[in-house]
Design an enzyme around this catalytic site. Structure first.
Site: not given
Ligand code: FE
Ligand code: ZN
Length: 256
Positions: A52, A54, A56-57, A108, A130, A168
């Site tokens: 996805h 985001h 942090d990905h 998410h 996530d 995570h």
């Molecule tokens: Fe994340």
């Molecule tokens: Zn995420």
């Protein structure tokens, strides 16, 4: 085939799969730990899988593509670092001699996908970003409770020995909430002790398995009587599956 969680940021894992020569990574939010692992083990990065949009990905995707020439595969319906090959539910891909299939798991984010392979040493693998965490699930930033419930149902129906590679390390916090929901769940108490021991030694609690998650994850157990009763004690108007799930997710959002 070797499966490794590369720690990134505070609590992310970038999953790496390699055969001693070639590697793939999932959701590289940061290129640094990936480049270090490639160098240390003399691996060639063949592919980058993304779940996805985001940061942090995807934060390390451009750097890794430029440094290694790896192909990037990500969700069809989300804004992504270009160029990449866009994938949607039902699509399949051959990588490192393994077959991967794509699952649509909105909730998410609106276009979140998961990557499933039936194949490592006979044990399936799931990279779920996530969507599913051990003992928890992602927050509903873009999707509805009905979408997330359907996505989690899809993941819960995978073979029990599927290794669940979440993005995570949220397990201990999720377990505190799970115990508030199901104080009498013995499997949950045992799993909590096991995870606490791992974290005391700074080891990942992941991968989990689908079978374990079915036993201990309140978000995969939202139709079980004990979970329904705990939710309804707080939110008596929650009657059908979706409203119980929505109230459970809301309870977790408030939980400290
Ligand atoms: Fe994340
Ligand atoms: Zn995420």
């Amino acid at each position: 085939m070797t499966l490794l969680p590369l720690p990134a940021f505070d609590d992310n894992y970038i999953w790496m799969l390699h055969d001693g020569h070639q590697a793939l990574v999932v959701d590289p939010g940061d290129e640094v730990p990936v480049l270090q692992a490639l160098q240390a083990q003399h691996l060639q990065l063949k592919a980058i899988l993304v779940t996805h949009h985001h940061a942090d990905h995807v934060g390390g995707v451009d750097e890794l593509r430029a440094a290694t020439g790896a192909s990037v595969y990500g969700p069809a319906g989300e804004e992504m670092p270009e160029p990449l090959q866009r994938m949607a539910g039902g699509d399949t891909l051959q990588l490192l001699g393994l077959s991967f299939s794509v699952l649509d798991v909105p909730g998410h984010t609106a276009g979140h996908i998961a990557w499933y392979s039936s194949g490592v040493d006979g044990r399936p693998l799931l990279f779920c970003g996530d969507t599913l965490f051990s003992a928890g699930c992602g927050r509903l930033f873009e999707g509805t409770p009905a979408q997330m419930l359907a996505s989690l149902d899809q993941l819960a129906a995978l073979p029990g020995d599927t290794r669940v590679c979440c993005a995570h390390e949220y397990t201990l916090g999720n377990l505190r909430f799970a115990q508030a929901v199901e104080p009498d769940n013995v499997a949950l108490q045992q799993y909590t002790r096991q995870c606490e021991a791992l974290r005391e030694r700074q080891q990942p609690t992941l991968p989990s398995t689908v079978a374990v998650e079915r036993e201990i994850n309140p978000f995969l157990r939202s139709r079980h009587r004990a979970v329904v009763q705990a939710v309804q004690a707080r939110e008596p108007t929650a009657r059908d599956d979706v409203s119980v799930f929505a109230a459970l997710r809301e309870w977790k959002n408030q939980f400290r």
